[in-house]
Design a protein around this motif. Structure first.
Motif, PDB file in Angstrom:
ATOM      1  N   LEU A 583       0.828  -1.197   0.000  1.00 39.24           N
ATOM      2  CA  LEU A 583       0.000   0.000   0.000  1.00 39.24           C
ATOM      3  C   LEU A 583       0.866   1.251   0.000  1.00 39.24           C
ATOM      4  O   LEU A 583       0.653   2.188  -0.791  1.00 39.24           O
ATOM      5  N   MET A 584       1.865   1.286   0.877  1.00 44.19           N
ATOM      6  CA  MET A 584       2.760   2.434   0.948  1.00 44.19           C
ATOM      7  C   MET A 584       3.511   2.628  -0.368  1.00 44.19           C
ATOM      8  O   MET A 584       3.602   3.746  -0.886  1.00 44.19           O
ATOM      9  N   ALA A 585       4.031   1.534  -0.911  1.00 46.43           N
ATOM     10  CA  ALA A 585       4.751   1.624  -2.183  1.00 46.43           C
ATOM     11  C   ALA A 585       3.827   2.082  -3.305  1.00 46.43           C
ATOM     12  O   ALA A 585       4.234   2.856  -4.189  1.00 46.43           O
ATOM     13  N   GLY A 586       2.594   1.622  -3.272  1.00 44.31           N
ATOM     14  CA  GLY A 586       1.633   2.044  -4.276  1.00 44.31           C
ATOM     15  C   GLY A 586       1.304   3.520  -4.193  1.00 44.31           C
ATOM     16  O   GLY A 586       1.115   4.194  -5.221  1.00 44.31           O
ATOM     17  N   GLN A 587       1.221   4.048  -2.975  1.00 41.21           N
ATOM     18  CA  GLN A 587       0.985   5.479  -2.811  1.00 41.21           C
ATOM     19  C   GLN A 587       2.119   6.294  -3.408  1.00 41.21           C
ATOM     20  O   GLN A 587       1.898   7.336  -4.042  1.00 41.21           O
ATOM     21  N   VAL A 588       3.345   5.817  -3.213  1.00 38.10           N
ATOM     22  CA  VAL A 588       4.516   6.505  -3.773  1.00 38.10           C
ATOM     23  C   VAL A 588       4.464   6.475  -5.299  1.00 38.10           C
ATOM     24  O   VAL A 588       4.678   7.499  -5.969  1.00 38.10           O
ATOM     25  N   LYS A 589       4.187   5.304  -5.851  1.00 35.24           N
ATOM     26  CA  LYS A 589       4.169   5.173  -7.318  1.00 35.24           C
ATOM     27  C   LYS A 589       3.039   5.990  -7.935  1.00 35.24           C
ATOM     28  O   LYS A 589       3.184   6.554  -9.029  1.00 35.24           O
ATOM     29  N   PHE A 592       4.408   9.717  -7.905  1.00 34.89           N
ATOM     30  CA  PHE A 592       5.577  10.031  -8.727  1.00 34.89           C
ATOM     31  C   PHE A 592       5.652   9.227 -10.029  1.00 34.89           C
ATOM     32  O   PHE A 592       6.548   9.468 -10.853  1.00 34.89           O
ATOM     33  N   GLY A 593       4.749   8.259 -10.200  1.00 32.98           N
ATOM     34  CA  GLY A 593       4.681   7.548 -11.461  1.00 32.98           C
ATOM     35  C   GLY A 593       5.841   6.610 -11.732  1.00 32.98           C
ATOM     36  O   GLY A 593       6.084   6.250 -12.886  1.00 32.98           O
ATOM     37  N   ARG A 594       6.528   6.195 -10.711  1.00 38.94           N
ATOM     38  CA  ARG A 594       7.709   5.349 -10.928  1.00 38.94           C
ATOM     39  C   ARG A 594       8.040   4.583  -9.653  1.00 38.94           C
ATOM     40  O   ARG A 594       7.601   4.937  -8.556  1.00 38.94           O
ATOM     41  N   ASP A 595       8.823   3.536  -9.821  1.00 38.17           N
ATOM     42  CA  ASP A 595       9.392   2.812  -8.692  1.00 38.17           C
ATOM     43  C   ASP A 595      10.748   3.410  -8.356  1.00 38.17           C
ATOM     44  O   ASP A 595      11.382   4.086  -9.186  1.00 38.17           O
ATOM     45  N   PHE A 596      11.215   3.147  -7.138  1.00 38.25           N
ATOM     46  CA  PHE A 596      12.515   3.655  -6.698  1.00 38.25           C
ATOM     47  C   PHE A 596      13.410   2.467  -6.364  1.00 38.25           C
ATOM     48  O   PHE A 596      12.971   1.486  -5.760  1.00 38.25           O
ATOM     49  N   THR A 601      16.264   6.735  -1.433  1.00 32.58           N
ATOM     50  CA  THR A 601      15.375   7.511  -2.289  1.00 32.58           C
ATOM     51  C   THR A 601      13.927   7.097  -2.091  1.00 32.58           C
ATOM     52  O   THR A 601      13.015   7.929  -2.085  1.00 32.58           O
ATOM     53  N   PHE A 602      13.684   5.792  -1.913  1.00 35.82           N
ATOM     54  CA  PHE A 602      12.320   5.322  -1.643  1.00 35.82           C
ATOM     55  C   PHE A 602      11.782   5.941  -0.358  1.00 35.82           C
ATOM     56  O   PHE A 602      10.631   6.399  -0.307  1.00 35.82           O
ATOM     57  N   SER A 603      12.610   5.957   0.674  1.00 36.50           N
ATOM     58  CA  SER A 603      12.182   6.541   1.947  1.00 36.50           C
ATOM     59  C   SER A 603      11.828   8.009   1.781  1.00 36.50           C
ATOM     60  O   SER A 603      10.794   8.471   2.284  1.00 36.50           O
ATOM     61  N   LEU A 604      12.673   8.752   1.074  1.00 41.04           N
ATOM     62  CA  LEU A 604      12.404  10.173   0.852  1.00 41.04           C
ATOM     63  C   LEU A 604      11.119  10.360   0.060  1.00 41.04           C
ATOM     64  O   LEU A 604      10.275  11.192   0.424  1.00 41.04           O
ATOM     65  N   ALA A 605      10.948   9.587  -1.022  1.00 42.54           N
ATOM     66  CA  ALA A 605       9.747   9.712  -1.841  1.00 42.54           C
ATOM     67  C   ALA A 605       8.494   9.394  -1.031  1.00 42.54           C
ATOM     68  O   ALA A 605       7.464  10.071  -1.155  1.00 42.54           O
ATOM     69  N   SER A 606       8.576   8.368  -0.177  1.00 39.96           N
ATOM     70  CA  SER A 606       7.436   8.000   0.655  1.00 39.96           C
ATOM     71  C   SER A 606       7.101   9.101   1.650  1.00 39.96           C
ATOM     72  O   SER A 606       5.933   9.420   1.871  1.00 39.96           O
ATOM     73  N   GLN A 607       8.122   9.687   2.249  1.00 39.19           N
ATOM     74  CA  GLN A 607       7.872  10.771   3.202  1.00 39.19           C
ATOM     75  C   GLN A 607       7.283  11.997   2.519  1.00 39.19           C
ATOM     76  O   GLN A 607       6.433  12.690   3.092  1.00 39.19           O
ATOM     77  N   LEU A 608       7.708  12.282   1.305  1.00 36.65           N
ATOM     78  CA  LEU A 608       7.130  13.407   0.560  1.00 36.65           C
ATOM     79  C   LEU A 608       5.669  13.127   0.207  1.00 36.65           C
ATOM     80  O   LEU A 608       4.814  14.015   0.292  1.00 36.65           O
ATOM     81  N   LEU A 758       3.813  13.442 -10.578  1.00 38.48           N
ATOM     82  CA  LEU A 758       4.643  14.560 -10.134  1.00 38.48           C
ATOM     83  C   LEU A 758       6.111  14.220 -10.354  1.00 38.48           C
ATOM     84  O   LEU A 758       6.562  13.124 -10.019  1.00 38.48           O
ATOM     85  N   SER A 759       6.854  15.159 -10.918  1.00 39.81           N
ATOM     86  CA  SER A 759       8.287  14.934 -11.148  1.00 39.81           C
ATOM     87  C   SER A 759       9.042  14.983  -9.830  1.00 39.81           C
ATOM     88  O   SER A 759       9.076  16.024  -9.167  1.00 39.81           O
ATOM     89  N   PHE A 760       9.606  13.851  -9.452  1.00 40.30           N
ATOM     90  CA  PHE A 760      10.348  13.753  -8.193  1.00 40.30           C
ATOM     91  C   PHE A 760      11.509  14.745  -8.173  1.00 40.30           C
ATOM     92  O   PHE A 760      11.702  15.481  -7.195  1.00 40.30           O
ATOM     93  N   LYS A 761      12.268  14.798  -9.254  1.00 45.20           N
ATOM     94  CA  LYS A 761      13.450  15.662  -9.312  1.00 45.20           C
ATOM     95  C   LYS A 761      13.059  17.135  -9.251  1.00 45.20           C
ATOM     96  O   LYS A 761      13.637  17.917  -8.481  1.00 45.20           O
ATOM     97  N   GLU A 762      12.073  17.534 -10.045  1.00 49.64           N
ATOM     98  CA  GLU A 762      11.680  18.950 -10.077  1.00 49.64           C
ATOM     99  C   GLU A 762      11.069  19.376  -8.744  1.00 49.64           C
ATOM    100  O   GLU A 762      11.286  20.498  -8.275  1.00 49.64           O
ATOM    101  N   TYR A 763      10.299  18.492  -8.161  1.00 51.96           N
ATOM    102  CA  TYR A 763       9.683  18.815  -6.867  1.00 51.96           C
ATOM    103  C   TYR A 763      10.751  19.070  -5.808  1.00 51.96           C
ATOM    104  O   TYR A 763      10.683  20.053  -5.067  1.00 51.96           O
ATOM    105  N   ILE A 764      11.740  18.210  -5.749  1.00 54.07           N
ATOM    106  CA  ILE A 764      12.813  18.379  -4.767  1.00 54.07           C
ATOM    107  C   ILE A 764      13.559  19.681  -4.996  1.00 54.07           C
ATOM    108  O   ILE A 764      13.891  20.422  -4.051  1.00 54.07           O
ATOM    109  N   GLU A 765      13.838  20.003  -6.264  1.00 49.43           N
ATOM    110  CA  GLU A 765      14.571  21.236  -6.565  1.00 49.43           C
ATOM    111  C   GLU A 765      13.826  22.457  -6.050  1.00 49.43           C
ATOM    112  O   GLU A 765      14.422  23.359  -5.447  1.00 49.43           O
ATOM    113  N   LEU A 766      12.515  22.501  -6.268  1.00 53.58           N
ATOM    114  CA  LEU A 766      11.750  23.669  -5.821  1.00 53.58           C
ATOM    115  C   LEU A 766      11.552  23.669  -4.309  1.00 53.58           C
ATOM    116  O   LEU A 766      11.546  24.738  -3.683  1.00 53.58           O
TER     117      LEU A 766
END
Length: 782
Positions: A583-589, A592-596, A601-608, A758-766
């Protein structure tokens, strides 16, 4: 009350034996010598304590929290425990000596110098036993705690009992924290021990047993106070005694004096002119009267007690049902003023409750830091002690207190109803003095379980639950009549039951499919008040390394240790909570539309993902203040090392969601709502009881363009649609919102406009540009 009091928390010894080895003689053991003669050896014991922690300290078991070790704890559910200690007594009135156990988990017999003095069967309440047979000099105290799972077999399990939790059947007839049998947020640790203090006290001949004060009404600048007092009087004539009760807060004072007590108990009714009121946080000051009650025998002071008392009223205005048009209500009023609730759910601080006290300070301080004005004490746990409520009293945190039941239909037989009456009476008398205690709730999700969790042909009318409709309210009527009571959360009234619309409850728990956080379930939810809602967030890699074996850190797929630490108490895929990691992994995907491919990086994406979800839930409700009246999100901190919805892990490491929620719950908060017709609405919420003038600015972080820069006045205790912001619908953008009030107070927030994925890279940059997220979260990302 006590002439002398001694804490008996040192030099305990613990004897442990399997039921199969000792069941034939366990009831005959009354002293340490008998244990030794049966070949049972001792280890040092901590009090307060749990026996598994003593075993770990003695080197008999590994860390219960590490790897798959939580599963091994199940092997010890059949253990008999004998806690033994010797203590000295030097009093001259042994008939006034008492042994007090503030918490025994759970079934026990207590022996003093070889003689039984009492038994227990409820983890939640304190027990006081006359110390019969106590002698001057050395005394031996032995507490035999029996294995809960075996004792539970003796109790009835009738047709009216139903659990929806795979591991929890034994929990339903036993008055022990429900989570300890296994829950989706806690491991199955069916523990035992002296989990709170043990005390030896000698009572006075004359003492004040209890003083209770409550605010019945506030009107015309007067507070009408009701209550009662209870004393224990040793003399033959009560009229030889007098009672003086005085309260003082700054320049305000009150006094009640009984020059003669015609009975040892009595009613209290008086008024306080121009009272200094206690308010919820941000609504006003937390004025607390220091009350001193003095009992006299003639002119001699024989006893004195002191406590804090806040003059305030809390009213809950609610309807039976609601709809998408908002035809309904569920709103708290403090001192007659509507109060928007910004709260969190308070779950077990530790799987081993003897450690609750040492974990409390760090956890409870976060309630203030994250800008809560309320906390819901969840019904699957224990009842917190006075230190928790004292903190809430002093800081204006409203407490919603569930009685300790959850997610089941509980026994309706006479024996269990009596257990619940005894427990309710004890808990109400203990906690009712606390001003912050705003609401009693009968249970967690038991109405919902009966009404909606079964096939419709098997569903049951929750209004026939005699525990929450008869036993508990009868006690509250006698002992705490001016406090609000909600029979269940969510509450299914008779009208709601007949209406047969689970989504039409004015207060609800919004879990649903737990899919995309801006999906139809969340955006279409109709309740005025959400008392549970949350989203998964993976702990940091550093935290995971503390409880997951190195070889099991990654990947998460087919990972038995990750499965165990999502509270599945078995390693195969048939466990009821096996779904939580996917469920958690599915929420991340989904976001962000992708697996990590790596843990960091997975932990960061999940927390975001969690952070944006929790922020969205809170601001969606708050931007619609008073159509919505509050949200209590799930949850602040973990009670063991796990992968969960908590925004702070067991080791007190804050996930990114903590920072987002902190911004979303500021007393003054500016928020951008979801786009409609290519526009965002800027909404300002103000929780103060006065208007606030602010300067504000909204900046597009992609190019630094200032979109809006202006000032406005936010109305007292309200929300204002300030202005609209035109957007390009498909353009990804992070808007940085900042403001400054006239008193110099500053605030900040953000809004992310995007289309999936959502673009993971662009989101982090902003977000790096915004400064909202500490740079430490990005250290593992280039």
């Amino acid at each position: 009350m006590y002439l002398t009091e001694h804490i008996l928390n040192k030099n305990w010894r613990l004897y442990i034996s399997e039921n199969r080895l000792c069941k034939d003689f366990a009831e005959e053991i009354r002293d340490e010598l008998s244990l030794k003669l049966h070949g049972i050896s001792a280890i040092p014991a901590a009090v307060p304590g749990n026996f598994e922690l003593d075993m770990q300290k003695a080197g008999l078991i590994e860390d219960p929290f590490y790897g798959k070790n939580p599963l091994d704890i199940q092997k010890y559910e059949n253990r008999h425990l004998w806690y033994a200690v010797r203590f000295d007594y030097t009093g001259d009135k042994p008939e006034n000596a008492y042994l007090i156990f503030d918490g025994i988990d759970t079934f026990s017999d207590i022996y003093l110098n070889g003689n039984i003095i009492g038994s227990t069967d409820n983890m939640f309440i304190a027990y006081e036993f006359a110390a019969k047979g106590i002698k001057n000099g050395s005394n031996e105290l032995l507490v035999h705690i029996k294995p809960t799972v075996i004792e539970a077999r003796r109790l009835n399990f009738d047709m009216d009992v139903l659990t929806h939790q795979k591991y929890n059947a034994a929990a339903l007839s036993v008055r022990k924290a429900a989570h300890s049998f296994g829950w989706d947020i806690m491991p199955r640790f069916v523990s035992g021990g002296l989990w709170r203090n043990c005390r030896l006290a000698e009572k006075k001949a004359d003492y004040i047993e209890d003083i209770y004060l409550s605010t019945a009404e506030i009107s015309d600048n007067k507070a009408y106070i009701c209550g009662n007092f209870s004393t224990v009087i040793g003399g033959d004539y009560s009229t030889e005694y007098s009672l003086d009760i005085k309260g003082e807060c700054k320049e305000s004072k009150f006094s009640v004096y009984f020059d003669k007590l015609w009975h040892n108990k009595g009613a209290l009714t008086f008024t306080v002119e121009s009272p200094l009121l206690w308010w919820a946080r941000d609504m006003g000051e937390q004025n607390l009267y220091r009350v001193t009650a003095t009992l006299y025998h003639g002119k001699e002071i024989v006893d004195t007690t002191e406590f804090n008392f806040g003059i305030r009223t809390v009213r809950l205005v609610k309807s039976d049902t609601t709809d998408n048009s908002g035809n309904g209500e569920f709103c708290f009023y403090v001192n007659g003023v509507r109060t928007y609730i910004r709260g969190t759910n308070w779950v077990p601080l530790d799987a081993f409750h003897s450690r609750d006290g040492e974990r409390l300070k760090k956890a409870i301080d976060m309630l203030l830091d994250i800008n809560c004005n309320a906390v819901r004490c969840w019904g699957g746990s224990v009842y917190e002690d006075h230190e928790f409520f004292d903190f809430c009293d002093k800081n204006g945190i409203l407490v919603w207190q569930d009685f300790a039941m959850g997610c089941a239909t509980y026994p309706q037989n006479r024996e269990f109803l009596e257990k619940m009456r005894v427990e309710t009476e004890f808990i109400v008398k203990k906690l009712r003095k606390h001003t912050s205690l705003a609401l009693w709730a009968g249970d967690n999700e038991c109405d919902e379980a009966a009404a909606y969790w079964l096939d419709k042909s098997l569903s049951r009318d929750p209004n026939k639950n005699r525990i929450t409709r008869e036993a508990i309210p009868e006690v509250l009527k006698r002992l705490d009549p001016y406090r609000e009571y909600l029979p269940s959360s969510p509450y299914v009234s008779e009208r709601a039951w007949l209406n047969d619309n689970r989504n039409g409850l004015p207060e609800n728990h919004l879990w649903g499919p737990r899919d995309y956080f801006k999906g139809k379930f969340y955006t279409g939810a109709s309740p005025h008040f959400a008392s549970e809602i949350g989203y998964h967030g993976c702990p940091s890699a550093e935290s995971l390394k503390r409880f997951i074996s190195p070889e099991k850190l990654w990947p998460w797929q087919d990972n038995d240790e990750w499965r165990v630490h999502s509270s599945s108490m078995e390693t195969d895929t048939c466990g009821p909570y096996d779904y939580r990691i996917p469920l958690m992994a599915g929420q991340v995907k989904t976001l962000f539309g992708r697996d990590f491919d790596d843990l960091e990086t997975f932990s960061l994406a999940s927390q975001l993902s969690q952070a944006e979800a929790d922020k969205f839930f809170i601001e969606r409700f708050r931007s619609q203040k008073w159509r919505r009246t509050g949200l209590i999100w799930w949850n602040l901190i973990d009670g063991w090392p796990q992968l969960s919805d908590a925004v702070v892990d067991y080791y007190y490491n804050k996930k990114i969601a903590y920072e987002y929620i902190k911004n979303s719950q500021q007393a003054i908060c500016l928020m951008l709502t979801e786009p409609e017709n290519n526009r965002l609405e800027l909404v300002g919420a103000n929780e103060y009881r006065h208007d606030v003038m602010i300067d504000y600015k909204v900046t597009a972080l992609s190019d630094g363009e200032i979109i809006i820069c202006n000032k406005t006045e936010l109305p007292a205790n309200g929300a204002l649609n300030i202005c609209s912001v035109d957007i390009v619908p498909s353009k990804f953008e992070v808007y940085f919102i900042e403001w400054k009030a006239e008193d110099g107070t500053k605030g900040k927030n953000h809004y992310t406009n995007f289309e999936l994925p959502l673009s993971f890279k662009e989101y982090i940059e902003l977000m790096k540009k915004s400064g909202i997220i500490d740079s430490k979260y990005f250290k593992s990302v280039n």
